[in-house]
Design a protein around this motif. Structure first.
Motif, PDB file in Angstrom:
ATOM      1  N   GLU A  12       0.178  -1.435   0.212  1.00 46.93           N
ATOM      2  CA  GLU A  12       0.154  -0.097  -0.095  1.00 46.93           C
ATOM      3  C   GLU A  12       0.722   1.560  -0.486  1.00 46.93           C
ATOM      4  O   GLU A  12       0.459   2.315  -0.111  1.00 46.93           O
ATOM      5  N   LEU A  13       2.134   0.855  -0.287  1.00 46.89           N
ATOM      6  CA  LEU A  13       3.045   1.956   0.121  1.00 46.89           C
ATOM      7  C   LEU A  13       2.424   3.046  -1.298  1.00 46.89           C
ATOM      8  O   LEU A  13       2.386   4.736  -0.942  1.00 46.89           O
ATOM      9  N   GLU A  14       2.733   2.719  -2.796  1.00 48.23           N
ATOM     10  CA  GLU A  14       1.803   3.936  -3.643  1.00 48.23           C
ATOM     11  C   GLU A  14       1.079   4.200  -3.036  1.00 48.23           C
ATOM     12  O   GLU A  14       0.824   5.649  -3.112  1.00 48.23           O
ATOM     13  N   GLU A  15      -0.190   4.067  -2.763  1.00 48.09           N
ATOM     14  CA  GLU A  15      -1.258   4.618  -2.036  1.00 48.09           C
ATOM     15  C   GLU A  15      -0.883   5.376  -0.762  1.00 48.09           C
ATOM     16  O   GLU A  15      -1.627   6.505  -0.963  1.00 48.09           O
ATOM     17  N   TYR A  16      -0.097   5.091   0.446  1.00 48.33           N
ATOM     18  CA  TYR A  16       0.005   6.020   1.414  1.00 48.33           C
ATOM     19  C   TYR A  16       1.047   7.526   1.193  1.00 48.33           C
ATOM     20  O   TYR A  16       0.425   8.252   0.966  1.00 48.33           O
ATOM     21  N   LEU A  17       1.746   6.888  -0.315  1.00 47.02           N
ATOM     22  CA  LEU A  17       2.177   8.069  -0.269  1.00 47.02           C
ATOM     23  C   LEU A  17       0.937   9.444  -1.425  1.00 47.02           C
ATOM     24  O   LEU A  17       1.647  10.834  -0.980  1.00 47.02           O
ATOM     25  N   HIS A  18       0.334   9.078  -1.845  1.00 41.17           N
ATOM     26  CA  HIS A  18      -0.554   9.777  -3.015  1.00 41.17           C
ATOM     27  C   HIS A  18      -1.865  10.660  -1.175  1.00 41.17           C
ATOM     28  O   HIS A  18      -3.029  10.365  -2.180  1.00 41.17           O
ATOM     29  N   ASN A  19      -1.609   9.906  -0.722  1.00 41.94           N
ATOM     30  CA  ASN A  19      -2.748   9.852   0.770  1.00 41.94           C
ATOM     31  C   ASN A  19      -4.263   9.977  -0.045  1.00 41.94           C
ATOM     32  O   ASN A  19      -5.614  10.278   0.316  1.00 41.94           O
ATOM     33  N   GLY A  46      10.716   6.098  -2.712  1.00 39.67           N
ATOM     34  CA  GLY A  46       9.442   5.935  -2.884  1.00 39.67           C
ATOM     35  C   GLY A  46       8.975   7.619  -3.162  1.00 39.67           C
ATOM     36  O   GLY A  46       8.259   8.230  -3.933  1.00 39.67           O
ATOM     37  N   VAL A  47       9.348   8.432  -2.179  1.00 37.39           N
ATOM     38  CA  VAL A  47       8.589   9.645  -2.070  1.00 37.39           C
ATOM     39  C   VAL A  47      10.194  10.531  -2.920  1.00 37.39           C
ATOM     40  O   VAL A  47       9.699  11.405  -3.659  1.00 37.39           O
ATOM     41  N   ALA A  48      11.366  10.609  -3.037  1.00 35.93           N
ATOM     42  CA  ALA A  48      11.931  10.292  -4.750  1.00 35.93           C
ATOM     43  C   ALA A  48      11.675  10.661  -6.024  1.00 35.93           C
ATOM     44  O   ALA A  48      11.267  11.601  -6.470  1.00 35.93           O
ATOM     45  N   ILE A  49      11.270   9.374  -5.756  1.00 31.82           N
ATOM     46  CA  ILE A  49      10.931   8.955  -7.155  1.00 31.82           C
ATOM     47  C   ILE A  49       9.682   9.886  -7.452  1.00 31.82           C
ATOM     48  O   ILE A  49       8.963  10.545  -8.804  1.00 31.82           O
ATOM     49  N   THR A  50       8.195   9.964  -6.252  1.00 29.48           N
ATOM     50  CA  THR A  50       6.986  10.540  -7.053  1.00 29.48           C
ATOM     51  C   THR A  50       7.534  12.390  -6.612  1.00 29.48           C
ATOM     52  O   THR A  50       7.327  12.567  -7.667  1.00 29.48           O
ATOM     53  N   ASP A  51       8.720  13.387  -6.496  1.00 29.74           N
ATOM     54  CA  ASP A  51       9.217  14.444  -6.556  1.00 29.74           C
ATOM     55  C   ASP A  51       9.573  14.206  -7.786  1.00 29.74           C
ATOM     56  O   ASP A  51       9.184  15.279  -7.895  1.00 29.74           O
ATOM     57  N   VAL A  52      10.075  13.634  -7.975  1.00 26.49           N
ATOM     58  CA  VAL A  52      11.143  13.210  -9.449  1.00 26.49           C
ATOM     59  C   VAL A  52       9.702  13.359 -10.978  1.00 26.49           C
ATOM     60  O   VAL A  52      10.186  14.710 -12.187  1.00 26.49           O
ATOM     61  N   VAL A  53       8.600  12.406 -10.607  1.00 23.12           N
ATOM     62  CA  VAL A  53       7.948  12.538 -11.486  1.00 23.12           C
ATOM     63  C   VAL A  53       6.554  14.152 -11.305  1.00 23.12           C
ATOM     64  O   VAL A  53       6.448  14.202 -12.659  1.00 23.12           O
ATOM     65  N   GLN A  54       6.428  14.482 -10.641  1.00 21.05           N
ATOM     66  CA  GLN A  54       5.632  15.652 -10.181  1.00 21.05           C
ATOM     67  C   GLN A  54       7.013  16.618 -10.758  1.00 21.05           C
ATOM     68  O   GLN A  54       5.514  16.823 -11.551  1.00 21.05           O
ATOM     69  N   ARG A  55       7.856  16.984 -10.397  1.00 16.73           N
ATOM     70  CA  ARG A  55       8.722  18.038 -10.779  1.00 16.73           C
ATOM     71  C   ARG A  55       8.412  17.620 -12.731  1.00 16.73           C
ATOM     72  O   ARG A  55       8.434  18.642 -13.467  1.00 16.73           O
ATOM     73  N   ALA A  56       8.759  16.871 -13.149  1.00 15.31           N
ATOM     74  CA  ALA A  56       9.284  16.424 -14.614  1.00 15.31           C
ATOM     75  C   ALA A  56       7.603  16.387 -15.152  1.00 15.31           C
ATOM     76  O   ALA A  56       7.510  17.315 -16.784  1.00 15.31           O
TER      77      ALA A  56
END
Length: 85
Positions: A12-19, A46-56
């Motif tokens: 459930e990590l992805e769902e956790y990261l996206h609240n 997961g946080v690092a990947i999410t941040d990079v994707v959001q910036r991109a």
């Protein structure tokens, strides 16, 4: 709250990261992360990947590059008989 364990935390990590989890599930995962170094490492990744994707997703290509790419796509479509819109 109870420690949900590595399997649930990672599943459930992805769902956790996206609240996207209910507050109880999020609290269980948060508690697990506080006590599990391995899962906390997964969380940091997961946080690092999410941040990079959001910036991109906020960045845009220069107009000149966009024009070159679209011209190339149209040329390929024409060569293969694909209709361009």
């Amino acid at each position: 709250m109870t420690d949900c364990g590595c399997e649930k935390a990672r599943a459930e990590l992805e769902e956790y990261l996206h609240n996207e989890l209910c507050s109880e599930d999020a609290a269980d995962i948060r508690e697990h992360m506080e006590h599990c170094d391995d899962c906390r490492t997964e969380l940091r990744v997961g946080v690092a990947i999410t941040d990079v994707v959001q910036r991109a997703c906020r960045e845009t290509a220069p107009e000149e590059l966009r024009a070159v790419v679209l011209t190339r796509i149209r040329a390929i479509q024409s060569a293969h008989g694909v209709l361009a819109d």
